[in-house]
Write an enzyme that holds these catalytic residues in place. Structure first.
Site, PDB file in Angstrom:
ATOM      1  N   LYS A 125      -8.030  -1.082  10.809  1.00 17.04           N
ATOM      2  CA  LYS A 125      -7.330  -1.539   9.613  1.00 17.04           C
ATOM      3  C   LYS A 125      -6.102  -0.668   9.378  1.00 17.04           C
ATOM      4  CE  LYS A 125      -6.379  -1.655   5.014  1.00 17.04           C
ATOM      5  NZ  LYS A 125      -5.593  -0.690   4.218  1.00 17.04           N
ATOM      6  N   ASP A 147       4.214 -13.985  12.217  1.00 19.86           N
ATOM      7  CA  ASP A 147       2.949 -14.470  11.684  1.00 19.86           C
ATOM      8  C   ASP A 147       1.906 -13.358  11.748  1.00 19.86           C
ATOM      9  OD1 ASP A 147       0.583 -15.734  11.065  1.00 19.86           O
ATOM     10  OD2 ASP A 147       0.921 -17.460  12.364  1.00 19.86           O
ATOM     11  N   GLU A 152       0.842  -1.194   0.000  1.00 18.62           N
ATOM     12  CA  GLU A 152       0.000   0.000   0.000  1.00 18.62           C
ATOM     13  C   GLU A 152       0.878   1.244   0.000  1.00 18.62           C
ATOM     14  OE1 GLU A 152      -3.710   1.881   2.541  1.00 18.62           O
ATOM     15  OE2 GLU A 152      -3.369  -0.279   2.554  1.00 18.62           O
ATOM     16  N   HIS A 197      -2.973  10.458   0.078  1.00 19.96           N
ATOM     17  CA  HIS A 197      -3.063   9.069  -0.376  1.00 19.96           C
ATOM     18  C   HIS A 197      -3.019   8.983  -1.891  1.00 19.96           C
ATOM     19  CE1 HIS A 197      -4.252   4.837  -0.206  1.00 19.96           C
ATOM     20  NE2 HIS A 197      -5.083   5.115  -1.203  1.00 19.96           N
TER      21      HIS A 197
END
Length: 450
Positions: free
Chosen positions: A280, A296, A84, A393
């Site tokens: 998120k 992990d 991202e 962004h």
């Protein structure tokens, strides 16, 4: 097409040939794409092939660096593996912001990991509890001594054992719950080995005991032995704080910014729709560092989201307080990480990442990882409550759009200058690209890639 038998026994080229023949019409470009990601170093490629099963290529993620993180007085550059585009930039911006405001501080709130033997028992629960307390618990410690010996030398081991009565949830369902300190290893293999031995010991001891009837002995059924990835007692806090006046923005004064920021956090604490997106963003930073250090990320994600829903409603993982002229923003994160075992001594970039971070122990890495999440969340909320998140962004996304359009270097330079002081939108980029290329029909874009 028939199912294949023995796919795992084929070599890598044979696997690719079979896949392309049966699913991709023997597409030569597909084969080329897979092979171009093979490492030229045969030994390094063999190492990567053996990380998993049925490997046919490598899947690359960008590996970026977010510098200027002052954490507990130590200046670090954080390795972040993520695709991202805005994540590394946002983390870096937050790090720089807090560099002159005291930096980030971390605190370990707990170091216990859990695992369970899940079993069924149709008998007297009071008798079972008494047997566990007077006989079985000591036996469980004794018969795992060979497994725990080295961990105890490192300061870890089994911290506690408890019989859990879960019969209200499922009739006849019980657990042996173990709490463990696995020091610098994530601990899954250690915990699972202990649990499996617990089950064997329990089965034998109950079968040989005169305290239980034949029916009770026959009713004992071990369902499974497995660690839990929910680790609410293996917790770290990452925090920033400063005087309110230090938070003034160009667009608004300090108090207005703090009030909007605190309200944004409060909304994520009470509104699950917002909390999901809010968290998120936190996990953007956390996952990227977890992947870069060979841990992990699926377990980390599952644990974080379970914790966010621990009160019966999904809520923000971060919190904000404004008191006595001081702004305080923090993240409490349950997370189990390792700095030994797994990929940490095998994957070259994982070793590089840990070296870059000054070879932290597991608790230090927990803190660094939480900081990455807190920084990411601060950057996002700062943008959302000031000039909006899309401006920054989409500017990072500009090159992705240009790559999709097949822009050449001259065109990339042109668009970089054009959108230097403008908000990037996909429509605006495509429209200007078509004007430059003298394309009238959007359907012709793919045919005009250079």
């Amino acid at each position: 097409m028939k199912p294949i038998s023995g796919f795992s026994k084929l070599d890598k080229k044979e696997k690719i040939n079979w896949l392309t023949q049966h699913y991709l019409q023997n597409d030569k470009q597909a084969k080329k794409t897979l092979k171009q990601y093979w490492n030229e170093d045969a030994e390094l490629q063999r190492l990567h092939d053996e990380f998993s099963e049925n490997t046919i290529s490598n899947y690359y993620l960008p590996y970026g660096i977010a510098p200027n993180f002052l954490i507990n007085g130590k200046l670090l550059a954080l390795p972040l593996a993520i695709e991202e585009s805005s994540v590394v930039a946002a983390a870096s911006k937050a790090a720089k912001f807090w560099l002159d405001r005291g930096g980030f501080h971390t605190q370990i709130l707990g170091n216990k990991k859990l695992g369970h033997v899940h079993f069924m028992f149709h008998g007297d629960k009071n008798k079972l509890q008494n047997f566990f307390d007077t006989v079985l618990k000591n036996k469980l410690h004794e018969e795992t001594a060979a497994i725990t010996k080295n961990m105890i030398k490192r300061g870890g081991g089994i911290l506690s054992l408890e019989l859990k009565d879960k019969t209200l949830e499922i009739p006849h369902y019980f657990q042996i719950e173990g709490k463990f300190d696995t020091k610098d290893s994530m601990g899954a293999n250690f915990i699972n080995s202990c649990l499996e031995q617990f089950a064997k010991t329990m089965e034998r001891e109950i079968s040989e005991s005169a305290e239980f009837s034949k029916e009770e002995k026959n009713s004992l059924q071990v369902v499974m032995c497995i660690l839990s990835n929910f680790t609410p007692e293996n917790m770290v806090r990452a925090e920033v704080r400063c005087q309110i006046e230090e938070l003034a923005e160009e667009e608004m004064d300090a108090m207005e910014f703090v009030e909007k920021f605190a309200l944004a956090v409060r909304i994520a604490e009470v509104e699950p729709y917002r909390a999901t997106t809010h968290n998120k963003g936190i996990m953007n930073g956390i996952d990227a560092l977890v992947i870069a250090t060979g841990n992990d990320f699926r377990a980390v994600e599952a644990c974080a989201h379970t914790y966010a829903a621990r009160n019966g409603k999904y809520q923000s993982l971060t919190h904000c307080e404004v008191k006595d002229g001081v702004f305080r923003f923090w993240l409490d994160l349950p997370i189990a990480l390792g700095t030994v075992g797994g990929l940490t001594s095998l994957h070259p970039l994982v070793k590089f990442s840990l070296n870059l971070l000054d070879n932290p122990d597991a608790q230090e890495l927990m803190g660094i990882t939480a900081v990455a999440g807190l920084a990411q969340n601060f950057a996002a909320l700062r943008s959302l409550t000031t000039d909006g998140i899309q401006k920054g962004h989409m500017k990072m996304h500009l090159f992705n759009i240009l790559n999709q359009l097949g822009a050449n270097q001259r065109e990339r330079d042109y668009f970089t200058v054009l959108f230097r002081d403008k908000t990037v939108t996909h429509h605006a980029v495509v429209e200007e690209f078509m004007r430059l290329r003298k394309i009238n029909n959007p359907e012709d874009l793919n045919q005009n890639k250079e």
